[in-house]
Write a protein that holds these residues in place. Structure first.
Motif, mmCIF file in Angstrom:
data_model
loop_
_atom_site.group_PDB
_atom_site.id
_atom_site.type_symbol
_atom_site.label_atom_id
_atom_site.label_comp_id
_atom_site.label_asym_id
_atom_site.label_seq_id
_atom_site.Cartn_x
_atom_site.Cartn_y
_atom_site.Cartn_z
ATOM 1 N N GLY A 66 53.759 -21.585 -21.914
ATOM 2 C CA GLY A 66 52.577 -20.851 -21.472
ATOM 3 C C GLY A 66 51.287 -21.641 -21.602
ATOM 4 N N ALA A 67 51.383 -22.984 -21.680
ATOM 5 C CA ALA A 67 50.154 -23.783 -21.802
ATOM 6 C C ALA A 67 49.579 -24.074 -20.420
ATOM 7 C CB ALA A 67 50.450 -25.087 -22.541
ATOM 8 N N ALA A 68 48.290 -24.394 -20.396
ATOM 9 C CA ALA A 68 47.590 -24.624 -19.126
ATOM 10 C C ALA A 68 47.955 -25.971 -18.506
ATOM 11 C CB ALA A 68 46.083 -24.528 -19.342
ATOM 12 N N THR A 69 48.296 -26.950 -19.359
ATOM 13 C CA THR A 69 48.735 -28.258 -18.858
ATOM 14 C C THR A 69 49.875 -28.739 -19.759
ATOM 15 O OG1 THR A 69 47.339 -29.627 -20.299
ATOM 16 C CG2 THR A 69 46.332 -28.843 -18.254
ATOM 17 N N GLU A 70 50.617 -29.754 -19.279
ATOM 18 C CA GLU A 70 51.700 -30.283 -20.102
ATOM 19 C C GLU A 70 51.130 -30.958 -21.345
ATOM 20 O OE1 GLU A 70 54.680 -32.525 -18.025
ATOM 21 O OE2 GLU A 70 55.615 -33.179 -19.907
ATOM 22 N N GLU A 71 50.028 -31.665 -21.178
ATOM 23 C CA GLU A 71 49.410 -32.329 -22.323
ATOM 24 C C GLU A 71 48.975 -31.309 -23.383
ATOM 25 O OE1 GLU A 71 49.183 -35.107 -23.605
ATOM 26 O OE2 GLU A 71 47.549 -34.791 -25.059
ATOM 27 N N GLU A 72 48.424 -30.191 -22.944
ATOM 28 C CA GLU A 72 48.030 -29.162 -23.913
ATOM 29 C C GLU A 72 49.251 -28.559 -24.594
ATOM 30 O OE1 GLU A 72 45.113 -26.303 -22.571
ATOM 31 O OE2 GLU A 72 43.952 -27.867 -21.567
ATOM 32 N N ALA A 73 50.343 -28.397 -23.851
ATOM 33 C CA ALA A 73 51.569 -27.891 -24.463
ATOM 34 C C ALA A 73 52.034 -28.846 -25.565
ATOM 35 C CB ALA A 73 52.661 -27.727 -23.398
ATOM 36 N N ARG A 74 51.986 -30.144 -25.253
ATOM 37 C CA ARG A 74 52.430 -31.129 -26.240
ATOM 38 C C ARG A 74 51.524 -31.155 -27.460
ATOM 39 N NH1 ARG A 74 54.493 -34.774 -21.949
ATOM 40 N NH2 ARG A 74 52.526 -35.881 -21.854
ATOM 41 N N ARG A 75 50.218 -31.119 -27.209
ATOM 42 C CA ARG A 75 49.274 -31.132 -28.331
ATOM 43 C C ARG A 75 49.441 -29.908 -29.207
ATOM 44 N NH1 ARG A 75 43.361 -32.998 -26.348
ATOM 45 N NH2 ARG A 75 42.963 -32.306 -28.480
ATOM 46 N N ALA A 76 49.640 -28.759 -28.574
ATOM 47 C CA ALA A 76 49.786 -27.517 -29.335
ATOM 48 C C ALA A 76 51.041 -27.584 -30.209
ATOM 49 C CB ALA A 76 49.847 -26.325 -28.389
ATOM 50 N N ALA A 77 52.140 -28.052 -29.624
ATOM 51 C CA ALA A 77 53.390 -28.139 -30.385
ATOM 52 C C ALA A 77 53.237 -29.126 -31.544
ATOM 53 C CB ALA A 77 54.537 -28.556 -29.455
ATOM 54 N N ARG A 78 52.622 -30.265 -31.247
ATOM 55 C CA ARG A 78 52.424 -31.278 -32.290
ATOM 56 C C ARG A 78 51.532 -30.773 -33.407
ATOM 57 N NH1 ARG A 78 51.251 -35.491 -28.450
ATOM 58 N NH2 ARG A 78 49.071 -35.107 -28.957
ATOM 59 N N ALA A 79 50.503 -30.014 -33.052
ATOM 60 C CA ALA A 79 49.566 -29.517 -34.071
ATOM 61 C C ALA A 79 50.281 -28.625 -35.078
ATOM 62 C CB ALA A 79 48.413 -28.770 -33.407
ATOM 63 N N VAL A 80 51.197 -27.799 -34.592
ATOM 64 C CA VAL A 80 51.949 -26.937 -35.505
ATOM 65 C C VAL A 80 52.875 -27.788 -36.380
ATOM 66 C CG1 VAL A 80 53.649 -25.080 -35.674
ATOM 67 C CG2 VAL A 80 51.826 -24.952 -33.956
ATOM 68 N N ALA A 81 53.570 -28.726 -35.739
ATOM 69 C CA ALA A 81 54.506 -29.571 -36.492
ATOM 70 C C ALA A 81 53.783 -30.426 -37.527
ATOM 71 C CB ALA A 81 55.302 -30.459 -35.533
ATOM 72 N N ALA A 82 52.493 -30.690 -37.298
ATOM 73 C CA ALA A 82 51.738 -31.587 -38.179
ATOM 74 C C ALA A 82 50.906 -30.858 -39.226
ATOM 75 C CB ALA A 82 50.816 -32.480 -37.340
ATOM 76 N N SER A 83 50.773 -29.544 -39.123
ATOM 77 C CA SER A 83 49.875 -28.834 -40.033
ATOM 78 C C SER A 83 50.400 -28.846 -41.468
ATOM 79 C CB SER A 83 49.718 -27.379 -39.572
ATOM 80 O OG SER A 83 49.247 -26.581 -40.646
ATOM 81 N N ALA A 84 49.617 -29.444 -42.354
ATOM 82 C CA ALA A 84 50.030 -29.528 -43.756
ATOM 83 C C ALA A 84 50.188 -28.131 -44.358
ATOM 84 C CB ALA A 84 49.029 -30.348 -44.562
ATOM 85 N N LEU A 85 49.317 -27.214 -43.960
ATOM 86 C CA LEU A 85 49.397 -25.854 -44.502
ATOM 87 C C LEU A 85 50.683 -25.165 -44.031
ATOM 88 C CD1 LEU A 85 45.776 -24.439 -44.246
ATOM 89 C CD2 LEU A 85 47.150 -24.647 -46.318
#
Lengths: 381, 381
Positions: A267-286
């Motif tokens: 459901g992301a607006a672009t493929e790059e945003e989809a990738r960034r969103a997924a990576r941000a979750v995988a990378a969140s220390a919290l």
């Protein structure tokens, strides 16, 4: 299980004495035929000489015949000398195999800032026995990885075999991600290169263990054509499957990790945003800490999505954890104990629909544990 | 030490029962005169209703008279209801103070996804006793911060007092950084706003505890003019000193932190690159772990710089740790034991010269400890 290399490839390794542990640490992978190749390397400004040399070879556009890899020393931040030593390692391998220098790629992983012991490489290279199996090579390129990482696929009779090393650290320095995929399919170099970047972006570049990118990362794909032509659509699908499997193995074997996390964003607006969103979750220390503690703390997932730069309206977002809906435009009632139980698994899946567009992506990570801190802090002093 | 607010400001707090601990959790800060104000807020897409409301007030351009803050509940990801509840909190504070609604800012911090208990706020707000001191306010806005964070400066007779809360976490959710600076200097709103963004970028935006940006972060500067005009150059210098001191206090009190890290980068090609480079070092999980373990592992500093996107040639870079030169275009010989000893301090300074240009910047962080993981993982289940 022994995995044979595709036709025309051979590999081997030896104990050169570079790793303090005395384990095998010098490896060679060679093709009997000139291979077309594609390559992706770290963007780190402090990239090692091997990366600079690889980029130069790549730009020349010629075929590739072999890769020489040492583990235990990254030959990075070693000044002008590092460039000479990298050149020497390539030259020794080229001489050993009787190949032109520009058909031999180098890769190094391990400690930063310590000169490469080229004399050990010179003494040991001739002793490497090349065989049709991948195991010795796959083991020798590891640093503090706990397991060997190999994946294979067949496509229309041709074979693809991939091997990788991931995020272990070797005293006193950093992780390196190396991936080598070889195939006996016949694929023109342009086609290989045109597709490889996308494959790497969707797989290896979606792995995050701790947000630090090494100075020595590279991902290589070699096609020597020993089998012959195959349909390119299925071929690149199979290549991506191998890359994805290796990426997941790297994430699972992250330092201190107790579980593999796969984040699927749609459901992301672009493929790059989809990738960034997924990576941000995988990378969140919290969130990674909550994952470790089996805490279904979806607020941290939402906050990580919000930090990714991907566009969305929180009132349209949906979040599921291990298939359990936790949030849909607002908190959903859910059984916290059951959700926590579902997180007690080797693999945990986070799903988020941003409700903004048609694009989706995956990212691969692991939990953040006390083990990670111990490995990286309480270890040299 | 009791810190008095600048002339014309009063503040107070009360136990509203929002924090499970029963500590004070509802705070009010008010100016007797309409104040010019500047504001910076989180870029998180999942920003809380209080942030949306604050941005709207900011855009209207009118003066500000008061801030009402609750801790223990972020009123974030609470759906449409959250917007109504935020409005209600503002209305209750406006009524209590006899002010127009649009002169009251709201701020919330604490658990995400749980409806704000507005009835508790309604019952408790009238009980807040407003005094000329900052302590009660400073304490009530904390979540799991270990210490109150206050800083003050005088400039040409006017006073600036700042108070902040940092990166503590409240069950079951995330950190929020809030900062409120108030002054009795008379400063036109345009001047205040023109300078505030830069101050925030150099101070609060250079703090990193774990790379996660909250949904509720904000930094506010209010000038009520009760003292009168002051020279603006020294005034903004003093404002920045207050902001910097608060930023450092937030970093020092990061979750699980045992020490404050200050990263100074010089020689960058642009100011933005200097800031990114400094932040990358302060945020590197690998380096933060080494910092915890007193391991003078400069390779991780170099790799973090390399990942920052800042341009440099590794052969021209210099790195110092606690003043000890470790790297200058290559590894320098240094006494590892002495360097490790020098790291056993409450404050550790990393210095890097990129050798690329004239720009410099600072970033503030802390070490990554097993305590961080424990606080964030092993705590709710």
């Amino acid at each position: 299980m022994a995995v044979n290399l595709p036709r025309g490839f051979r590999a081997g390794a030896v104990r050169a004495g570079i790793k303090p542990s005395g384990k095998p640490d010098l490896a060679l992978l060679a093709s009997g035929l000139p291979a077309s190749w594609a390559y992706a390397a770290t963007q780190n400004r402090a990239a090692a000489p091997s990366i600079h040399r690889g980029r130069a070879l790549y730009a020349q556009g010629g075929p590739l015949r072999a890769v020489v890899v040492n583990a235990g020393n990254a030959n990075c931040a070693t000044g002008e000398r590092g460039f000479r030593d990298d050149f020497l390692m390539a030259e020794l391998a080229a001489r050993r195999l009787g190949l032109p220098l520009e058909e031999v790629l180098t890769a190094s992983t391990g400690v930063i800032g310590v000169p490469l012991p080229v004399e050990k490489i010179e003494a040991s290279l001739p002793q490497i026995a090349l065989t049709p199996t991948v195991e010795a090579f796959a083991e020798a390129i590891l640093t503090t990885d706990l397991v060997v990482k190999v994946a294979e696929r067949e496509v229309a009779g041709a074979r693809i075999v991939g091997v990788a090393k991931g995020s272990g650290m070797i005293h006193p320095n950093m992780a390196t991600m190396l991936a080598f995929l070889v195939t006996d399919a016949k694929v023109p170099q342009e086609a290989l290169r045109a597709s490889w970047r996308g494959v790497v972006d969707r797989t290896f570049n979606q792995v995050t263990v701790d947000g630090d990118t090494s100075t020595n990362d590279l991902a290589l794909l070699m096609a020597n054509g020993a089998y012959g032509e195959v349909p390119l659509g299925p071929f690149f699908e199979a290549v991506e499957e191998v890359a994805r499997e290796l990426a997941r193995k790297i994430a699972r074997d992250g330092e201190g990790a107790t579980k593999l996390m796969t984040v699927r964003v749609q459901g992301a607006a672009t493929e790059e945003e989809a990738r960034r969103a997924a990576r941000a979750v995988a990378a969140s220390a919290l969130w990674k800490s909550a994952l470790y503690g089996n805490d279904p703390n979806w607020g941290r997932i939402l906050a990580a999505l919000g930090n990714s730069g991907a566009r969305f309206d929180p009132l349209k977002v949906e979040i599921r954890l291990q298939g359990i809906p936790l949030y849909r435009g607002g908190a959903l009632p859910f059984d916290r104990e059951r959700a926590s139980q579902a997180m007690r698994a080797e693999e945990v899946e986070v799903f988020a629909d941003l409700g903004e567009g048609p694009f989706s992506a995956e990212a691969f990570g692991c939990d953040l544990t006390e083990g990670y801190v111990r490995i990286n802090a309480l270890y040299t002093t």
